[in-house]
Design a protein around this motif. Sequence first.
Motif, PDB file in Angstrom:
ATOM      1  N   ASN A  80      -1.439   5.450   4.856  1.00  0.00           N
ATOM      2  CA  ASN A  80      -1.534   5.351   3.294  1.00  0.00           C
ATOM      3  C   ASN A  80      -1.619   6.761   2.942  1.00  0.00           C
ATOM      4  O   ASN A  80      -2.239   7.626   3.233  1.00  0.00           O
ATOM      5  CB  ASN A  80      -2.913   4.519   2.962  1.00  0.00           C
ATOM      6  CG  ASN A  80      -3.192   4.633   1.666  1.00  0.00           C
ATOM      7  OD1 ASN A  80      -4.365   4.679   0.945  1.00  0.00           O
ATOM      8  ND2 ASN A  80      -1.838   4.654   0.707  1.00  0.00           N
ATOM      9  N   VAL A  81      -0.562   6.921   2.072  1.00  0.00           N
ATOM     10  CA  VAL A  81      -0.289   8.322   1.709  1.00  0.00           C
ATOM     11  C   VAL A  81      -0.353   8.209  -0.096  1.00  0.00           C
ATOM     12  O   VAL A  81       0.042   7.123  -0.700  1.00  0.00           O
ATOM     13  CB  VAL A  81       1.059   8.784   1.584  1.00  0.00           C
ATOM     14  CG1 VAL A  81       1.493  10.023   0.964  1.00  0.00           C
ATOM     15  CG2 VAL A  81       1.352   8.994   3.197  1.00  0.00           C
ATOM     16  N   GLU A  82      -1.347   9.105  -0.667  1.00  0.00           N
ATOM     17  CA  GLU A  82      -1.731   8.942  -2.244  1.00  0.00           C
ATOM     18  C   GLU A  82      -1.560  10.330  -2.692  1.00  0.00           C
ATOM     19  O   GLU A  82      -1.468  11.488  -2.012  1.00  0.00           O
ATOM     20  CB  GLU A  82      -3.107   8.402  -2.310  1.00  0.00           C
ATOM     21  CG  GLU A  82      -3.366   7.083  -1.868  1.00  0.00           C
ATOM     22  CD  GLU A  82      -3.270   5.697  -2.721  1.00  0.00           C
ATOM     23  OE1 GLU A  82      -2.559   6.242  -3.780  1.00  0.00           O
ATOM     24  OE2 GLU A  82      -3.079   4.643  -2.223  1.00  0.00           O
ATOM     25  N   LEU A  83      -1.370  10.420  -4.123  1.00  0.00           N
ATOM     26  CA  LEU A  83      -1.187  11.617  -4.854  1.00  0.00           C
ATOM     27  C   LEU A  83      -2.610  11.715  -5.261  1.00  0.00           C
ATOM     28  O   LEU A  83      -3.350  11.093  -5.862  1.00  0.00           O
ATOM     29  CB  LEU A  83      -0.416  11.187  -6.260  1.00  0.00           C
ATOM     30  CG  LEU A  83      -0.274  12.683  -7.018  1.00  0.00           C
ATOM     31  CD1 LEU A  83      -0.076  13.656  -6.272  1.00  0.00           C
ATOM     32  CD2 LEU A  83       0.258  12.223  -8.292  1.00  0.00           C
ATOM     33  N   CYS A  84      -3.160  13.069  -4.842  1.00  0.00           N
ATOM     34  CA  CYS A  84      -4.689  13.325  -4.691  1.00  0.00           C
ATOM     35  C   CYS A  84      -4.729  13.942  -6.148  1.00  0.00           C
ATOM     36  O   CYS A  84      -4.400  15.013  -6.111  1.00  0.00           O
ATOM     37  CB  CYS A  84      -5.045  14.007  -3.523  1.00  0.00           C
ATOM     38  SG  CYS A  84      -6.808  14.491  -3.623  1.00  0.00           S
ATOM     39  N   VAL A 121       0.778  -1.203   0.004  1.00  0.00           N
ATOM     40  CA  VAL A 121       0.054   0.073   0.004  1.00  0.00           C
ATOM     41  C   VAL A 121       0.841   1.273   0.026  1.00  0.00           C
ATOM     42  O   VAL A 121       1.722   1.467   0.953  1.00  0.00           O
ATOM     43  CB  VAL A 121      -0.827   0.020   1.291  1.00  0.00           C
ATOM     44  CG1 VAL A 121      -1.680   1.423   1.358  1.00  0.00           C
ATOM     45  CG2 VAL A 121      -1.766  -1.158   1.159  1.00  0.00           C
ATOM     46  N   PRO A 122       0.654   2.252  -0.735  1.00  0.00           N
ATOM     47  CA  PRO A 122       1.507   3.387  -0.797  1.00  0.00           C
ATOM     48  C   PRO A 122       1.704   4.109   0.419  1.00  0.00           C
ATOM     49  O   PRO A 122       0.634   4.351   1.204  1.00  0.00           O
ATOM     50  CB  PRO A 122       0.802   4.282  -1.973  1.00  0.00           C
ATOM     51  CG  PRO A 122       0.092   3.207  -2.777  1.00  0.00           C
ATOM     52  CD  PRO A 122      -0.386   2.300  -1.832  1.00  0.00           C
ATOM     53  N   TYR A 123       3.158   4.486   0.530  1.00  0.00           N
ATOM     54  CA  TYR A 123       3.295   5.117   1.886  1.00  0.00           C
ATOM     55  C   TYR A 123       4.360   6.020   1.656  1.00  0.00           C
ATOM     56  O   TYR A 123       5.210   6.365   0.791  1.00  0.00           O
ATOM     57  CB  TYR A 123       3.689   4.058   2.958  1.00  0.00           C
ATOM     58  CG  TYR A 123       5.103   3.373   2.649  1.00  0.00           C
ATOM     59  CD1 TYR A 123       6.197   3.840   2.807  1.00  0.00           C
ATOM     60  CD2 TYR A 123       5.122   2.050   1.740  1.00  0.00           C
ATOM     61  CE1 TYR A 123       7.368   3.201   2.622  1.00  0.00           C
ATOM     62  CE2 TYR A 123       6.179   1.482   1.323  1.00  0.00           C
ATOM     63  CZ  TYR A 123       7.320   2.122   1.676  1.00  0.00           C
ATOM     64  OH  TYR A 123       8.442   1.389   1.338  1.00  0.00           O
ATOM     65  N   ASN A 124       4.397   6.895   2.897  1.00  0.00           N
ATOM     66  CA  ASN A 124       5.741   7.737   2.991  1.00  0.00           C
ATOM     67  C   ASN A 124       6.484   7.272   4.137  1.00  0.00           C
ATOM     68  O   ASN A 124       6.233   7.254   5.048  1.00  0.00           O
ATOM     69  CB  ASN A 124       5.331   9.221   3.415  1.00  0.00           C
ATOM     70  CG  ASN A 124       6.297  10.170   3.571  1.00  0.00           C
ATOM     71  OD1 ASN A 124       6.922  10.322   4.694  1.00  0.00           O
ATOM     72  ND2 ASN A 124       6.633  10.772   2.573  1.00  0.00           N
ATOM     73  N   ARG A 125       7.814   7.143   3.756  1.00  0.00           N
ATOM     74  CA  ARG A 125       8.729   6.553   4.613  1.00  0.00           C
ATOM     75  C   ARG A 125       8.873   7.255   5.886  1.00  0.00           C
ATOM     76  O   ARG A 125       8.843   6.631   7.084  1.00  0.00           O
ATOM     77  CB  ARG A 125      10.141   6.411   3.926  1.00  0.00           C
ATOM     78  CG  ARG A 125      11.303   5.684   4.690  1.00  0.00           C
ATOM     79  CD  ARG A 125      12.510   5.480   4.241  1.00  0.00           C
ATOM     80  NE  ARG A 125      13.694   5.109   4.964  1.00  0.00           N
ATOM     81  CZ  ARG A 125      14.192   5.648   5.855  1.00  0.00           C
ATOM     82  NH1 ARG A 125      14.216   6.706   6.131  1.00  0.00           N
ATOM     83  NH2 ARG A 125      15.153   5.048   6.813  1.00  0.00           N
ATOM     84  N   ALA A 126       8.994   8.549   5.819  1.00  0.00           N
ATOM     85  CA  ALA A 126       9.291   9.288   7.107  1.00  0.00           C
ATOM     86  C   ALA A 126       8.329   9.249   7.946  1.00  0.00           C
ATOM     87  O   ALA A 126       8.473   9.088   9.211  1.00  0.00           O
ATOM     88  CB  ALA A 126       9.368  10.990   6.649  1.00  0.00           C
TER      89      ALA A 126
END
Length: 342
Positions: free
Chosen positions: A131-135, A116-121
């Motif tokens: 879950n981090v997505e390009l909106c 599932v897309p994520y931001n490492r920091a």
Amino acid sequence: MLWNFKRGLPHAHILLTLVKLLTPADVDNFISAELPNKDTDPQAFQIVSKTMIHGPCGEANPYSPCFVGGECSKKYPKNFNTETLIDINGFANYRRRNDGRNATVRRQEIDNRWVVPYNRALLLKYNSHINVELCARTKDEVRQYLDCRYISAPEACWRVFEFDLQAQRPSVESLQFHLPNEQTVIFSDRDDLPTVLSMPGISTTMFTAWMMANNEFQDARLLKYVEFPTAWVWKAEEKIWDRRKRGRRIGRLYYAYPSSGERYYLRMLLNIVRGPLSFEDIQTVNGFLCPDFRSACNSLGLLEDDNEWHEALQEASIWASPHQLRHLFVSILTSCQVTNPL
């Protein structure tokens, strides 16, 4: 920022407006959909493996809630992509390289297609599923969550501790009833019918046990069927009514449609008859045994007489044609509550 509690757990949907991510390289700097390197970044690999893996679903787990109609509603597993692609509508297909990285999640071997897309920091800071997505579009997303039901923190805690969410007081006993020898009998296709009919207690029901209690206990005869649960308790396993020692319960008869015939009239009588010892007692009025339950209702004045229909036909006979009289007669029989159609 919209905060809500999902299934009793803290949960947030946050939309952040940053510098526009114009290129795939910009997206890759903020969002990843791949497993980190297990040797060089073990902490991130552990968090991603624990919190950011979808499912697995499909053949690995066909009972997963996301698996509907033979496919994953979240479209997992995704396809391998050598680089991030942004389509003309602004949606991103994230980089998911077939680089041989894998992990064991819920006893299944998974690769980058399940991440599932994520931001490492953010993952390293909060060690949680984020879950981090390009909106690309917000209109539908906002409407979806504004239309849902949000619960407060106290209700969330109440659900987490599995306290009762509702109660009914006083409790209600649903009272079954049936015509003579028409009680419900449950059996399987493999059962032998003579054997089923010869089973002990097959003729004893909540309804017949009420009349048996009336035969045995004098004070039980003072109560109507709907009043019986206030002083007696139905024990389904033993098929007996026992005296109530504590608590309070009221009775409610199952509904019967007027078109159900005798069952409808039996229900009508049960609302007024006290302490019958048998079905015959229920249809006995002033010492006279009526031929059926409908006749008993009529004798008790529970049904309107047919005089109004006689008068309607008599009045119409003065001016109506034979065809009109026949039409009126049939309309009365089919649409009106006629006590004696014959």
